[in-house]
Design a protein around this motif. Structure first.
Motif, PDB file in Angstrom:
ATOM      1  N   THR A   1       0.768  -1.319  -0.162  1.00 38.14           N
ATOM      2  CA  THR A   1       0.161  -0.029   0.060  1.00 38.14           C
ATOM      3  C   THR A   1       0.855   1.350   0.035  1.00 38.14           C
ATOM      4  OG1 THR A   1      -1.458  -1.182   1.356  1.00 38.14           O
ATOM      5  CG2 THR A   1      -2.018   1.019   1.070  1.00 38.14           C
TER       6      THR A   1
ATOM      7  N   LEU B   1       2.001   1.622  -3.210  1.00 38.31           N
ATOM      8  CA  LEU B   1       1.169   2.232  -4.440  1.00 38.31           C
ATOM      9  C   LEU B   1       0.676   3.645  -4.050  1.00 38.31           C
ATOM     10  CD1 LEU B   1      -1.114  -0.933  -4.760  1.00 38.31           C
ATOM     11  CD2 LEU B   1       0.328  -0.021  -6.409  1.00 38.31           C
ATOM     12  N   THR B   2       0.750   4.023  -2.903  1.00 36.17           N
ATOM     13  CA  THR B   2       0.269   5.398  -2.618  1.00 36.17           C
ATOM     14  C   THR B   2       1.467   6.541  -2.472  1.00 36.17           C
ATOM     15  OG1 THR B   2       0.325   5.051  -0.379  1.00 36.17           O
ATOM     16  CG2 THR B   2      -1.646   4.776  -1.484  1.00 36.17           C
TER      17      THR B   2
ATOM     18  N   ILE C   1      -6.105   2.745  -0.686  1.00 34.74           N
ATOM     19  CA  ILE C   1      -5.887   2.799  -2.138  1.00 34.74           C
ATOM     20  C   ILE C   1      -7.043   3.585  -2.867  1.00 34.74           C
ATOM     21  CG2 ILE C   1      -4.952   1.453  -4.140  1.00 34.74           C
ATOM     22  CD1 ILE C   1      -3.645  -0.533  -2.385  1.00 34.74           C
TER      23      ILE C   1
ATOM     24  N   TYR D   1      -6.957   7.136  -1.913  1.00 37.74           N
ATOM     25  CA  TYR D   1      -5.768   7.849  -2.620  1.00 37.74           C
ATOM     26  C   TYR D   1      -6.116   8.082  -4.022  1.00 37.74           C
ATOM     27  CZ  TYR D   1      -1.093   8.777  -3.881  1.00 37.74           C
ATOM     28  OH  TYR D   1       0.041   9.634  -4.228  1.00 37.74           O
TER      29      TYR D   1
END
Lengths: 160, 102
Positions: free
Chosen positions: A69, A72-73, B83, B86
């Motif tokens: 995570t 991905l962020t 996610i 985001y």
């Protein structure tokens, strides 16, 4: 007992570091170290199955999910944390530790021990025969988690 | 209860309080979730130590394993949500979620 106390102190230190560290990756690794120490504590309390689950699932799988995570962020560098919290957190935490120690010292021996039944059999019997309803609930929760992740990552069609 | 149980109770309370402080003070969504994980560690320590003190470690282990499985399910769902948030807001700041605009 000394080693167990040292492990518990290490667990609290790594957990606090996981919250306080600015870098999210270092936080996730601190959390994994805390889980590893908790797993060792479980092993020393004669609970090998819980220890294995803690180390393999929480220290392994959850850390991987966290790191994925974070990757991905983009590491969350855009979040501006309050500077006041970095000062207040350790002070309040130390104050709580002192109060906690005083409360535990005053409680020592005052909590009445409820009668405990003797446990017979092996772990498998207790898990599969004694807690059957829990296992049904676990299966439902796992399925709910799977469906939630599938729903959140479904491909958008043209009409969306 | 035995004196050892109070030692575990002390550390479990410290973990839960550290997690609560993190939840109150931090703004990053991932940090908030790490704080929830710290609280979960305190709870599982308390469950197992009580089983240890009461000489019913097998039942306590079964409960802790149930708890860990539920925790994993929660983590997977929550991180998928983070996610997606985001992707929508391009930020992990909790304050950005206060803007309830489409």
């Amino acid at each position: 007992m000394v080693l167990q106390t040292a492990l518990l102190i290490g667990l609290v230190i790594f957990s606090v570091l996981a919250i306080l560290l600015k870098d999210l990756l270092k936080s996730a690794i601190s959390l994994a170290a805390a889980s590893l120490l908790l797993g060792i504590i479980f092993f020393r309390m004669n609970a090998p199955y819980a220890g294995v689950f803690e180390i393999s699932v929480v220290a392994g799988l959850i850390t991987v999910l966290f790191i994925l995570t974070i990757a991905l962020t983009g590491g969350g560098h855009d979040v501006r944390e309050s500077k006041l919290v970095n000062w207040v957190f350790p002070l309040v935490f130390v104050a709580f530790i002192v109060i906690d120690a005083l409360v535990m010292k005053s409680l020592l021996g005052k909590v009445p021990a409820l009668p405990s039944g003797t446990e017979a059999g092996v772990f498998g019997d207790v898990l599969w025969k004694g807690r059957t309803l829990d296992l049904v609930g676990q299966i439902a929760v796992i399925l709910a988690g799977v469906f939630a992740v599938l729903a959140l990552f479904r491909k958008r069609d043209k009409h969306d | 209860m035995t004196n050892t149980w109070y030692l575990y109770l002390f550390f479990a309370a410290a973990l839960v309080f550290a997690g609560l402080l993190g939840l109150l003070g931090k703004r990053s969504l991932i940090k908030l979730f790490i704080a929830i994980e710290v609280i979960a560690k305190g709870i599982s320590l308390l469950l197992l130590s009580t089983g240890f003190a009461k000489a019913s470690i097998l039942t306590a282990q079964a409960l802790v394993i149930t708890f860990i499985v539920i925790e994993v399910s929660l983590v997977a769902t929550a991180l998928a949500l983070i996610i997606n948030i985001y992707r929508q807001t391009k930020s992990l700041d909790i304050r950005d979620l206060a803007k309830l605009k489409g």
